[in-house]
Design an enzyme around this catalytic site. Structure first.
Site, PDB file in Angstrom:
ATOM      1  N   TYR A 213     -28.141   7.898   5.409  1.00 10.89           N
ATOM      2  CA  TYR A 213     -28.345   6.741   6.283  1.00 10.89           C
ATOM      3  C   TYR A 213     -27.345   6.787   7.440  1.00 10.89           C
ATOM      4  O   TYR A 213     -26.305   7.433   7.357  1.00 10.89           O
ATOM      5  CB  TYR A 213     -28.213   5.414   5.508  1.00 10.89           C
ATOM      6  CG  TYR A 213     -26.962   5.260   4.661  1.00 10.89           C
ATOM      7  CD1 TYR A 213     -25.763   4.826   5.224  1.00 10.89           C
ATOM      8  CD2 TYR A 213     -26.977   5.541   3.292  1.00 10.89           C
ATOM      9  CE1 TYR A 213     -24.623   4.653   4.447  1.00 10.89           C
ATOM     10  CE2 TYR A 213     -25.839   5.381   2.514  1.00 10.89           C
ATOM     11  CZ  TYR A 213     -24.669   4.927   3.101  1.00 10.89           C
ATOM     12  OH  TYR A 213     -23.537   4.775   2.341  1.00 10.89           O
TER      13      TYR A 213
ATOM     14  N   ARG B 106     -16.642   3.391   5.691  1.00  6.50           N
ATOM     15  CA  ARG B 106     -15.579   2.698   4.960  1.00  6.50           C
ATOM     16  C   ARG B 106     -14.394   2.378   5.873  1.00  6.50           C
ATOM     17  O   ARG B 106     -13.793   1.304   5.767  1.00  6.50           O
ATOM     18  CB  ARG B 106     -15.114   3.570   3.791  1.00  6.50           C
ATOM     19  CG  ARG B 106     -14.001   2.940   2.960  1.00  6.50           C
ATOM     20  CD  ARG B 106     -13.655   3.842   1.774  1.00  6.50           C
ATOM     21  NE  ARG B 106     -12.594   3.274   0.955  1.00  6.50           N
ATOM     22  CZ  ARG B 106     -11.308   3.491   1.153  1.00  6.50           C
ATOM     23  NH1 ARG B 106     -10.902   4.267   2.152  1.00  6.50           N
ATOM     24  NH2 ARG B 106     -10.398   2.937   0.364  1.00  6.50           N
TER      25      ARG B 106
ATOM     26  N   GLU C  20       0.848  -1.193   0.000  1.00  7.61           N
ATOM     27  CA  GLU C  20       0.000   0.000   0.000  1.00  7.61           C
ATOM     28  C   GLU C  20       0.886   1.246   0.000  1.00  7.61           C
ATOM     29  O   GLU C  20       1.826   1.341   0.779  1.00  7.61           O
ATOM     30  CB  GLU C  20      -0.916  -0.036   1.242  1.00  7.61           C
ATOM     31  CG  GLU C  20      -1.583   1.272   1.605  1.00  7.61           C
ATOM     32  CD  GLU C  20      -2.484   1.855   0.506  1.00  7.61           C
ATOM     33  OE1 GLU C  20      -3.266   1.085  -0.085  1.00  7.61           O
ATOM     34  OE2 GLU C  20      -2.362   3.065   0.242  1.00  7.61           O
TER      35      GLU C  20
HETATM   36  C1  FAD Z   1      -9.941   8.010   0.007  1.00 11.68           C
HETATM   37  C2  FAD Z   1     -11.100   7.148  -0.443  1.00 11.68           C
HETATM   38  C3  FAD Z   1     -12.376   7.394   0.067  1.00 11.68           C
HETATM   39  C4  FAD Z   1     -13.469   6.635  -0.358  1.00 11.68           C
HETATM   40  N1  FAD Z   1     -14.689   6.896   0.162  1.00 11.68           N
HETATM   41  C5  FAD Z   1     -15.761   6.172  -0.211  1.00 11.68           C
HETATM   42  C6  FAD Z   1     -17.056   6.421   0.332  1.00 11.68           C
HETATM   43  O1  FAD Z   1     -17.217   7.286   1.176  1.00 11.68           O
HETATM   44  N2  FAD Z   1     -18.127   5.697  -0.096  1.00 11.68           N
HETATM   45  C7  FAD Z   1     -17.973   4.721  -1.048  1.00 11.68           C
HETATM   46  O2  FAD Z   1     -18.963   4.073  -1.402  1.00 11.68           O
HETATM   47  N3  FAD Z   1     -16.758   4.447  -1.574  1.00 11.68           N
HETATM   48  C8  FAD Z   1     -15.656   5.152  -1.179  1.00 11.68           C
HETATM   49  N4  FAD Z   1     -14.427   4.895  -1.712  1.00 11.68           N
HETATM   50  C9  FAD Z   1     -14.345   3.904  -2.789  1.00 11.68           C
HETATM   51  C10 FAD Z   1     -14.465   2.527  -2.337  1.00 11.68           C
HETATM   52  O3  FAD Z   1     -13.750   2.272  -1.162  1.00 11.68           O
HETATM   53  C11 FAD Z   1     -13.874   1.729  -3.476  1.00 11.68           C
HETATM   54  O4  FAD Z   1     -14.378   2.155  -4.719  1.00 11.68           O
HETATM   55  C12 FAD Z   1     -14.258   0.286  -3.373  1.00 11.68           C
HETATM   56  O5  FAD Z   1     -14.171  -0.156  -2.047  1.00 11.68           O
HETATM   57  C13 FAD Z   1     -13.294  -0.489  -4.226  1.00 11.68           C
HETATM   58  O6  FAD Z   1     -12.116  -0.574  -3.496  1.00 11.68           O
HETATM   59  P1  FAD Z   1     -10.722  -0.852  -4.087  1.00 11.68           P
HETATM   60  O7  FAD Z   1      -9.982  -1.593  -3.023  1.00 11.68           O
HETATM   61  O8  FAD Z   1     -10.832  -1.471  -5.426  1.00 11.68           O
HETATM   62  O9  FAD Z   1     -10.085   0.580  -4.338  1.00 11.68           O
HETATM   63  P2  FAD Z   1      -9.754   1.771  -3.336  1.00 11.68           P
HETATM   64  O10 FAD Z   1     -10.640   1.796  -2.167  1.00 11.68           O
HETATM   65  O11 FAD Z   1      -9.644   2.993  -4.173  1.00 11.68           O
HETATM   66  O12 FAD Z   1      -8.296   1.381  -2.787  1.00 11.68           O
HETATM   67  C14 FAD Z   1      -7.130   1.438  -3.589  1.00 11.68           C
HETATM   68  C15 FAD Z   1      -5.916   1.442  -2.669  1.00 11.68           C
HETATM   69  O13 FAD Z   1      -4.740   1.348  -3.475  1.00 11.68           O
HETATM   70  C16 FAD Z   1      -3.789   2.273  -2.999  1.00 11.68           C
HETATM   71  N5  FAD Z   1      -2.926   2.615  -4.129  1.00 11.68           N
HETATM   72  C17 FAD Z   1      -3.230   3.398  -5.187  1.00 11.68           C
HETATM   73  N6  FAD Z   1      -2.185   3.476  -6.019  1.00 11.68           N
HETATM   74  C18 FAD Z   1      -1.194   2.722  -5.474  1.00 11.68           C
HETATM   75  C19 FAD Z   1       0.135   2.403  -5.875  1.00 11.68           C
HETATM   76  N7  FAD Z   1       0.686   2.886  -6.996  1.00 11.68           N
HETATM   77  N8  FAD Z   1       0.884   1.585  -5.092  1.00 11.68           N
HETATM   78  C20 FAD Z   1       0.350   1.088  -3.930  1.00 11.68           C
HETATM   79  N9  FAD Z   1      -0.894   1.374  -3.487  1.00 11.68           N
HETATM   80  C21 FAD Z   1      -1.657   2.167  -4.266  1.00 11.68           C
HETATM   81  C22 FAD Z   1      -4.628   3.437  -2.489  1.00 11.68           C
HETATM   82  O14 FAD Z   1      -3.906   4.232  -1.564  1.00 11.68           O
HETATM   83  C23 FAD Z   1      -5.803   2.716  -1.847  1.00 11.68           C
HETATM   84  O15 FAD Z   1      -5.548   2.377  -0.493  1.00 11.68           O
HETATM   85  C24 FAD Z   1     -13.294   5.608  -1.315  1.00 11.68           C
HETATM   86  C25 FAD Z   1     -11.996   5.338  -1.824  1.00 11.68           C
HETATM   87  C26 FAD Z   1     -10.918   6.085  -1.379  1.00 11.68           C
HETATM   88  C27 FAD Z   1      -9.505   5.766  -1.924  1.00 11.68           C
END
Ligand code: FAD
Length: 269
Positions: free
Chosen positions: A223, A117, A43
């Site tokens: 909610y 979240r 991460e």
């Molecule tokens: C700051 C933030 C706030 C959010 N708030 C909400 C919300 O309030 N409500 C909602 O419904 N959804 C929210 N989401 C989106 C939701 O969490 C995601 O769309 C969904 O859970 C899919 O998650 P994911 O793990 O695919 O991606 P994400 O949740 O976007 O996680 C991606 C992770 O990869 C990390 N990352 C990115 N690039 C790199 C890299 N080059 N090298 C290493 N690590 C990297 C990021 O820091 C992050 O921790 C949010 C996402 C983020 C990042």
């Protein structure tokens, strides 16, 4: 610096690097670990801090999280809504009311939760052995050797694994490395969102439902989350263009209020 994945629970002999410690990356890592895969999560952030607001954890999702032994954490922090409640934007009339809570559990066997979240993220992170989460690792490139792949990080770390999972969000560097540049497609929706301490809205006597207010070109969702301590809201407006894709851009309360001029007093409050 070269990292050798530790054995830990791994039994399969397969090694996997998951890029990104969001909900997707951590859930994938826990599932792989349970399947005996030697998995590590990388991460970019220095810590998995409290980011985000409300998310809906529907039964198909809680089923997976229960399998990852997170049922207790979900029940402690999550809120089970009684219903989806769709209402008209101006007079608050009910347009549709669909039962959730017991109805969902009896139909699908697992609960529907409204959650913060950060609570979901924390539950997942706690379940992952600490030595398998590497914060402060920004992935920059991969080198494909066919049967193996190297992941390279900004801090100089390089790991060699059987497979690499890109779970690094909407601006994925992994996707860019594999498929080249892609432009996100703007849906025409922009959302103001926020969290309000529930006691500041006590006068509204809010029911424990997921309320969706529908009006011309806009909708407003609210909610409870975090054991009903906070109320999450999402105010979606349609517009032609937006210059940034971000979860953390700041908006002005006055602009949100102007966008929802004439809406029901509950929405405006
Ligand atoms: C700051 C933030 C706030 C959010 N708030 C909400 C919300 O309030 N409500 C909602 O419904 N959804 C929210 N989401 C989106 C939701 O969490 C995601 O769309 C969904 O859970 C899919 O998650 P994911 O793990 O695919 O991606 P994400 O949740 O976007 O996680 C991606 C992770 O990869 C990390 N990352 C990115 N690039 C790199 C890299 N080059 N090298 C290493 N690590 C990297 C990021 O820091 C992050 O921790 C949010 C996402 C983020 C990042």
């Amino acid at each position: 610096m070269e990292l050798t994945p530790s054995a830990g629970m791994a039994r399969s002999g397969i090694s996997v690097a998951v890029i990104g410690g969001g909900i997707g990356g951590l859930a994938a890592a826990l599932s792989l670990l349970r399947a005996g895969v030697d998995v590590h999560v990388y991460e970019r952030a220095r810590a998995l801090s409290e980011v985000g607001a409300g998310i809906q954890v529907s039964a198909n999702c809680s089923r997976i999280l229960h399998r990852l032994e997170l049922a207790e954490a979900l029940a402690r922090m999550g809120v089970k809504p009684l219903a989806w409640h769709q209402r008209r934007w101006d007079d608050g009339r009910t347009l549709l009311r669909t039962p959730l809570a017991e109805a969902v559990e009896s139909a699908f066997g697992f609960p529907h939760y409204q959650m913060h979240r950060a609570d979901v993220l924390e539950a997942l992170a706690r379940a992952l052995p600490a030595e398998r989460l590497h914060v402060g690792h920004r992935f920059t490139e991969l080198v494909d050797h066919g049967a193996r792949v190297d992941a390279v990080f900004e801090n100089g770390t390089r790991v060699s694994v059987d497979a690499l999972v890109g779970a690094d969000g909407i601006h994925s560097t992994v996707r860019h490395a594999v498929f080249g540049p892609e432009r996100p497609h703007f849906t025409g929706c922009v959302a103001y969102r926020g969290l309000v301490p529930a006691e500041r809205l006590a006068d509204l006597d809010l029911e424990v439902t997921s309320q969706i207010w529908l009006g011309p070109g806009k909708h407003f969702v609210h909610y409870f989350v975090q054991s009903r301590r906070l109320v999450n809201f999402v105010a979606v407006i349609e517009q032609d263009a937006w210059t940034r894709e971000s979860w953390t851009d700041r908006g002005e309360v006055a602009d949100a209020l102007a966008a929802f001029a004439g809406w029901h007093p509950q929405v405006r409050e």
